[in-house]
Design a protein around this motif. Structure first.
Motif, PDB file in Angstrom:
ATOM      1  N   LEU A   1      -4.225  15.401 -12.858  1.00  0.00           N
ATOM      2  CA  LEU A   1      -3.871  14.880 -14.124  1.00  0.00           C
ATOM      3  C   LEU A   1      -4.602  13.513 -14.356  1.00  0.00           C
ATOM      4  O   LEU A   1      -4.717  13.093 -15.245  1.00  0.00           O
ATOM      5  N   GLY A   2      -5.440  13.140 -13.353  1.00  0.00           N
ATOM      6  CA  GLY A   2      -6.213  12.064 -13.686  1.00  0.00           C
ATOM      7  C   GLY A   2      -5.171  10.775 -13.527  1.00  0.00           C
ATOM      8  O   GLY A   2      -4.106  10.623 -13.014  1.00  0.00           O
TER       9      GLY A   2
ATOM     10  N   GLN B   1      -7.561   2.038 -25.327  1.00  0.00           N
ATOM     11  CA  GLN B   1      -7.043   2.835 -24.273  1.00  0.00           C
ATOM     12  C   GLN B   1      -8.163   3.954 -23.660  1.00  0.00           C
ATOM     13  O   GLN B   1      -8.795   4.499 -24.458  1.00  0.00           O
ATOM     14  N   LEU B   2      -8.391   3.938 -22.158  1.00  0.00           N
ATOM     15  CA  LEU B   2      -9.008   4.982 -21.739  1.00  0.00           C
ATOM     16  C   LEU B   2      -8.374   6.203 -21.478  1.00  0.00           C
ATOM     17  O   LEU B   2      -7.082   6.015 -20.916  1.00  0.00           O
TER      18      LEU B   2
ATOM     19  N   PHE C   1      -9.917  -2.331 -10.411  1.00  0.00           N
ATOM     20  CA  PHE C   1      -8.806  -1.659  -9.979  1.00  0.00           C
ATOM     21  C   PHE C   1      -8.351  -2.349  -8.836  1.00  0.00           C
ATOM     22  O   PHE C   1      -9.094  -2.770  -7.580  1.00  0.00           O
ATOM     23  N   GLY C   2      -6.993  -2.557  -8.433  1.00  0.00           N
ATOM     24  CA  GLY C   2      -6.706  -2.855  -7.071  1.00  0.00           C
ATOM     25  C   GLY C   2      -6.515  -1.611  -6.176  1.00  0.00           C
ATOM     26  O   GLY C   2      -6.866  -0.521  -6.665  1.00  0.00           O
ATOM     27  N   PRO C   3      -6.096  -1.634  -5.082  1.00  0.00           N
ATOM     28  CA  PRO C   3      -6.230  -0.456  -3.904  1.00  0.00           C
ATOM     29  C   PRO C   3      -5.204   0.429  -4.146  1.00  0.00           C
ATOM     30  O   PRO C   3      -5.299   1.481  -3.606  1.00  0.00           O
TER      31      PRO C   3
ATOM     32  N   ARG D   1       0.655  -1.145  -0.152  1.00  0.00           N
ATOM     33  CA  ARG D   1       0.076   0.087   0.169  1.00  0.00           C
ATOM     34  C   ARG D   1       0.959   1.067   0.085  1.00  0.00           C
ATOM     35  O   ARG D   1       0.428   2.432  -0.622  1.00  0.00           O
TER      36      ARG D   1
ATOM     37  N   PHE E   1     -16.096   0.895 -11.666  1.00  0.00           N
ATOM     38  CA  PHE E   1     -16.856   1.392 -12.350  1.00  0.00           C
ATOM     39  C   PHE E   1     -18.429   1.707 -12.206  1.00  0.00           C
ATOM     40  O   PHE E   1     -18.765   0.975 -11.030  1.00  0.00           O
TER      41      PHE E   1
ATOM     42  N   LYS F   1     -14.265   6.801  -6.837  1.00  0.00           N
ATOM     43  CA  LYS F   1     -13.261   6.381  -6.231  1.00  0.00           C
ATOM     44  C   LYS F   1     -13.268   6.779  -4.596  1.00  0.00           C
ATOM     45  O   LYS F   1     -13.366   8.023  -4.363  1.00  0.00           O
TER      46      LYS F   1
ATOM     47  N   PHE G   1     -14.345  10.222 -11.673  1.00  0.00           N
ATOM     48  CA  PHE G   1     -13.496  10.472 -12.743  1.00  0.00           C
ATOM     49  C   PHE G   1     -14.434  10.052 -14.003  1.00  0.00           C
ATOM     50  O   PHE G   1     -15.163   9.257 -14.162  1.00  0.00           O
TER      51      PHE G   1
ATOM     52  N   LEU H   1     -17.285   6.717 -19.778  1.00  0.00           N
ATOM     53  CA  LEU H   1     -17.525   6.159 -18.714  1.00  0.00           C
ATOM     54  C   LEU H   1     -17.338   7.168 -17.356  1.00  0.00           C
ATOM     55  O   LEU H   1     -16.509   7.970 -17.581  1.00  0.00           O
TER      56      LEU H   1
ATOM     57  N   ALA I   1      -8.230   5.376  -0.344  1.00  0.00           N
ATOM     58  CA  ALA I   1      -7.458   4.294  -0.029  1.00  0.00           C
ATOM     59  C   ALA I   1      -8.132   3.027  -0.724  1.00  0.00           C
ATOM     60  O   ALA I   1      -7.889   1.814  -0.341  1.00  0.00           O
ATOM     61  N   GLU I   2      -9.166   3.317  -1.891  1.00  0.00           N
ATOM     62  CA  GLU I   2      -9.478   2.293  -2.667  1.00  0.00           C
ATOM     63  C   GLU I   2      -9.169   2.741  -4.148  1.00  0.00           C
ATOM     64  O   GLU I   2      -9.147   3.640  -4.328  1.00  0.00           O
ATOM     65  N   GLY I   3      -9.215   1.468  -4.984  1.00  0.00           N
ATOM     66  CA  GLY I   3      -9.010   1.733  -6.508  1.00  0.00           C
ATOM     67  C   GLY I   3     -10.586   2.472  -7.066  1.00  0.00           C
ATOM     68  O   GLY I   3     -11.421   2.117  -6.277  1.00  0.00           O
ATOM     69  N   PRO I   4     -10.386   2.804  -8.102  1.00  0.00           N
ATOM     70  CA  PRO I   4     -11.744   3.386  -8.840  1.00  0.00           C
ATOM     71  C   PRO I   4     -12.592   2.009  -9.123  1.00  0.00           C
ATOM     72  O   PRO I   4     -11.932   1.016  -9.391  1.00  0.00           O
TER      73      PRO I   4
ATOM     74  N   TYR J   1     -16.195   6.563 -13.366  1.00  0.00           N
ATOM     75  CA  TYR J   1     -15.755   6.004 -12.251  1.00  0.00           C
ATOM     76  C   TYR J   1     -15.672   6.482 -10.941  1.00  0.00           C
ATOM     77  O   TYR J   1     -15.841   7.845 -10.942  1.00  0.00           O
TER      78      TYR J   1
ATOM     79  N   LEU K   1      -1.755   2.279  -9.577  1.00  0.00           N
ATOM     80  CA  LEU K   1      -2.900   1.578  -9.594  1.00  0.00           C
ATOM     81  C   LEU K   1      -2.673   0.568 -10.929  1.00  0.00           C
ATOM     82  O   LEU K   1      -2.559   0.899 -11.963  1.00  0.00           O
TER      83      LEU K   1
ATOM     84  N   TRP L   1      -8.541   9.619 -19.242  1.00  0.00           N
ATOM     85  CA  TRP L   1      -9.237   9.977 -17.955  1.00  0.00           C
ATOM     86  C   TRP L   1      -9.163  11.548 -17.682  1.00  0.00           C
ATOM     87  O   TRP L   1      -7.997  12.148 -17.911  1.00  0.00           O
ATOM     88  N   GLY L   2     -10.229  12.071 -17.201  1.00  0.00           N
ATOM     89  CA  GLY L   2     -10.311  13.332 -16.416  1.00  0.00           C
ATOM     90  C   GLY L   2      -9.405  13.301 -15.270  1.00  0.00           C
ATOM     91  O   GLY L   2      -9.042  12.302 -14.615  1.00  0.00           O
ATOM     92  N   ALA L   3      -9.287  14.559 -14.610  1.00  0.00           N
ATOM     93  CA  ALA L   3      -8.390  14.543 -13.421  1.00  0.00           C
ATOM     94  C   ALA L   3      -9.264  14.387 -12.063  1.00  0.00           C
ATOM     95  O   ALA L   3      -8.586  14.160 -11.201  1.00  0.00           O
TER      96      ALA L   3
END
Lengths: 113, 112
Positions: A41-42, B99-100, A104-106, A9, B46, B38, B89, B34, B41-44, B36, A90, B102-104
């Motif tokens: 920046l995303g 490929q995606l 996604f992972g964490p 992490r 969908f 978030k 996002f 799309l 402490a976790e991933g995004p 997403y 990520l 992504w916005g900020a």
């Protein structure tokens, strides 16, 4: 439920060190991705892989390499870490024909000092 | 040059009211969009998507609107709930390239 795990992490490394970030998924997904996320920046794609031993460069591959020896595991390698690689990393996975719905992972927050 | 822009870094909305998150894009080749969500402490994860052949897609409290002529999409959440507080996002893709882009992100805060 899809489970995507990342090896750490939080990680702190020194400039010039070789850094390995690992991602493991348990859903038999064909596609795996590595992104970095920076404020304002995303998410930016570093590399992706659509099969074992296959890899494609994303938008920002410079300074990184990847390895996919097994379907469930995708590693990101920083050959010689630099301070501008301090970021949130990520990992994501998808089925071959559902590339938009990414799991996604964490994340791993890497600090290079 | 960011092809997908979320111009509001943050948005604060009263619980029970409508939240509207906006996203603009510049690449006319994008044909799939799309959203997403978030949490810290976790991933995004969908949330919802829309193809360019549609102008609206709805899923429960979440609706995405696409205005191709304006190159603009928006996510409406109604009614907003405390669990909706997260970073949202926007992402886009051209089918010729999986490929995606992504916005900020926009941080949504739902006030009690």
């Amino acid at each position: 439920d899809v489970k995507v795990t990342q090896s750490s992490r939080y990680l702190v490394k020194r400039t010039g060190e070789k850094v390995f970030l690992e991602c493991v998924q348990d859903m038999d997904h064909e596609n795996m991705f590595w992104y970095r996320q920076d404020p304002g920046l995303g998410l930016r794609l570093i590399y992706f892989s659509y099969d074992v031993k296959m890899k494609e460069k994303g938008d920002i591959p410079e300074g990184y390499s990847v390895s996919r020896e097994k379907k469930e595991r995708f590693s990101l390698i920083l050959e010689s870490a630099s301070t501008n690689q301090t970021s949130m990393y990520l990992c994501a996975t998808t089925y071959r024909d559902r590339v938009y719905e990414q799991y996604f992972g964490p994340g791993t927050r890497l600090t290079v000092t | 040059d960011q092809q997908v822009k979320q111009n509001s870094p943050s948005l604060s909305v009263q619980e029970g009211r409508i939240s509207i998150l906006n996203c603009d894009y510049t690449n006319s080749m994008f044909d799939y969009f799309l959203w997403y969500k978030k949490y810290p402490a976790e991933g995004p994860t969908f949330l919802i998507s829309i193809s360019s052949i549609k102008d609206k897609n709805e899923d429960g409290r979440f609706t995405v609107f696409l205005n191709k002529s304006a190159k603009h999409l928006s996510l409406h959440i109604v009614p907003s709930q405390p669990g909706d507080s997260a970073v949202y996002f926007c992402a886009a893709s051209a089918q010729s390239n999986y490929q995606l882009i992504w916005g900020a992100g926009t941080k949504l805060i739902i006030k009690p």
